[in-house]
Design a protein around this motif. Sequence first.
Motif, short mmCIF file in Angstrom:
data_model
loop_
_atom_site.label_atom_id
_atom_site.label_comp_id
_atom_site.label_asym_id
_atom_site.label_seq_id
_atom_site.Cartn_x
_atom_site.Cartn_y
_atom_site.Cartn_z
N TYR A 39 -13.60 -0.27 -5.38
CA TYR A 39 -12.92 0.67 -4.49
C TYR A 39 -11.51 0.15 -4.21
N VAL A 40 -10.52 1.02 -4.34
CA VAL A 40 -9.14 0.67 -4.00
C VAL A 40 -8.57 1.77 -3.12
N ASP A 41 -8.12 1.41 -1.91
CA ASP A 41 -7.52 2.35 -0.97
C ASP A 41 -6.03 2.07 -0.84
N ASN A 42 -5.22 3.12 -0.82
CA ASN A 42 -3.78 2.94 -0.58
C ASN A 42 -3.15 4.30 -0.35
N ASP A 43 -2.13 4.35 0.53
CA ASP A 43 -1.46 5.63 0.73
C ASP A 43 -0.60 6.01 -0.47
N LEU A 44 -0.33 5.07 -1.37
CA LEU A 44 0.39 5.40 -2.60
C LEU A 44 -0.35 6.44 -3.42
N PHE A 45 -1.67 6.48 -3.29
CA PHE A 45 -2.47 7.39 -4.09
C PHE A 45 -2.38 8.83 -3.60
N THR A 46 -1.67 9.07 -2.52
CA THR A 46 -1.46 10.42 -2.02
C THR A 46 -0.01 10.88 -2.21
N GLY A 47 0.83 10.02 -2.79
CA GLY A 47 2.24 10.32 -2.89
C GLY A 47 2.99 10.06 -1.61
N ASN A 49 4.30 7.23 0.52
CA ASN A 49 4.58 5.80 0.46
C ASN A 49 5.10 5.28 1.79
N LYS A 50 4.39 5.59 2.88
CA LYS A 50 4.82 5.11 4.19
C LYS A 50 4.39 3.67 4.43
N ASP A 51 3.29 3.26 3.81
CA ASP A 51 2.83 1.88 3.90
C ASP A 51 2.67 1.44 5.36
N GLU A 52 1.85 2.19 6.10
CA GLU A 52 1.65 1.90 7.51
C GLU A 52 0.22 2.26 7.90
N ASP A 53 -0.18 1.85 9.12
CA ASP A 53 -1.54 2.06 9.61
C ASP A 53 -2.52 1.37 8.65
N TYR A 54 -3.51 2.11 8.12
CA TYR A 54 -4.39 1.49 7.13
C TYR A 54 -3.61 1.43 5.82
N THR A 55 -2.97 0.30 5.60
CA THR A 55 -2.05 0.19 4.48
C THR A 55 -2.76 0.01 3.15
N GLY A 56 -4.02 -0.46 3.19
CA GLY A 56 -4.75 -0.58 1.95
C GLY A 56 -5.93 -1.52 2.05
N GLY A 57 -6.75 -1.47 1.03
CA GLY A 57 -7.90 -2.36 0.95
C GLY A 57 -8.58 -2.22 -0.38
N PHE A 58 -9.45 -3.16 -0.67
CA PHE A 58 -10.27 -3.03 -1.87
C PHE A 58 -11.62 -3.69 -1.62
N ALA A 59 -12.60 -3.25 -2.40
CA ALA A 59 -13.95 -3.78 -2.26
C ALA A 59 -14.64 -3.72 -3.61
N VAL A 60 -15.55 -4.66 -3.82
CA VAL A 60 -16.40 -4.67 -5.00
C VAL A 60 -17.84 -4.59 -4.50
N THR A 61 -18.59 -3.62 -5.01
CA THR A 61 -19.97 -3.40 -4.59
C THR A 61 -20.90 -3.53 -5.78
N PHE A 62 -22.01 -4.26 -5.57
CA PHE A 62 -23.05 -4.40 -6.57
C PHE A 62 -24.31 -3.74 -6.02
N SER A 63 -24.85 -2.80 -6.77
CA SER A 63 -26.01 -2.04 -6.32
C SER A 63 -27.23 -2.41 -7.15
N PHE A 112 -3.96 -3.66 7.81
CA PHE A 112 -3.30 -2.66 8.66
C PHE A 112 -1.93 -3.19 9.06
N THR A 113 -0.92 -2.31 9.07
CA THR A 113 0.43 -2.75 9.40
C THR A 113 1.15 -1.69 10.25
N PRO A 114 2.20 -2.10 10.98
CA PRO A 114 3.08 -1.13 11.64
C PRO A 114 4.04 -0.51 10.62
N THR A 115 4.88 0.41 11.10
CA THR A 115 5.85 1.05 10.21
C THR A 115 6.92 0.08 9.76
N GLU A 116 7.53 -0.62 10.72
CA GLU A 116 8.61 -1.55 10.41
C GLU A 116 8.03 -2.91 10.02
N LYS A 117 8.30 -3.31 8.79
CA LYS A 117 7.69 -4.56 8.31
C LYS A 117 8.70 -5.66 8.00
#
Length: 355
Positions: A39-47, A49-63, A112-117
């Motif tokens: 799993y890869v989360d990022n606001d870049l995937f929506t077009g 590119n604010k890069d704020e709040d939940y700025t991204g994450g990733f996870a690997v799951t084994f079922s 998670f990040t603020p707007t101004e980095k």
Amino acid sequence: MRNITISKALIFVVFPLVNSVIGQADEYREKEPVTMSLYVDNDLFTGNNKDEDYTGGFAVTFSGEDASRHPFSIDIPLAWINNVARVHDLLGLNDAGVSQTLHSCEIGVAAFTPTEKTDRNPIADDRPYSSLIYLANTQQSISADLKNAVITSLSIGIMGLPIAGDIQNGIHSVIGSDRAEGWDNQISDGGEPTIKYSMAFQQYLDTSNENIQITTSTGLSLGYITEGTVGISLRTGIINTPRWSFNVPNSNYGEKSNITLPTSRSLNEVYFVAGANIKLRAYNAFIQGQFRDSKVSYSSREIENLVYEGWVGLGCEFSSGIRLNYLVRHQSSELKTGLADRDFTYGELVTSYKF
């Protein structure tokens, strides 16, 4: 258990192989092969590119069954909590009987990040920097009539480690973005252990078309996120996986708590998904902090207690065992004050492979 190669041993070995049409009991046994999901989360995937709040994450799951027995697994304490809490009795699953309990193990990170980095100083009126590195186990028990399921998860992790900032700045250096300079101001800077337990009860509504699946969900989580949730989701299209294999309402930013299944009939599937959750939130450690003092944090009076979330997306799986999913998630503001009082949107890409 048959002998296996070292490469398969590294990624947990047993996974439910679905062999017959939906409704036959043997379809729900956990068998080889294993499924691994990224799993890869990022606001870049929506077009966006604010890069704020939940700025991204990733996870690997084994079922699979070995997710409950692996040395890194925390399935035993999860099962103990479930037993003490009498979860199946509490949610009425024992009334219908349990056909099967499925398992997954997950490792991941969320940031998670603020707007101004570019500012090294604490930013008092925006969202705090915060991060989590975690290990989680999930159990999903399905009723004998295949109309209900109980999903429970236990997550342990560490907030405030520098690795999330290092990852973000490593990505920024590759894509040419500014460095995030304020990670020394993050919640629980330096590291603080944390934990969360969650349970959810899902009901699968009967429809006249097997390619239209509607699920309602109610849930409760206690720990670094403490909240109650009600939601509804839709999946429609060409579907060859069981209706209880679709658990988007149970996912959160960061932790996914999902069990991924391959197609049941070795056929391709393509589907559209949509849904929404309403969350009554009492506590969010990513904003309020925990026991340690943080340079920027908010009180319980400043967080939003009612949070809305919605999503739309597409999914497909190929007979080769590869599954691809793309979701766009939108969530209402989590704070009542300052620059942090804003909605946010991010995209989620999921790749799964059946070994």
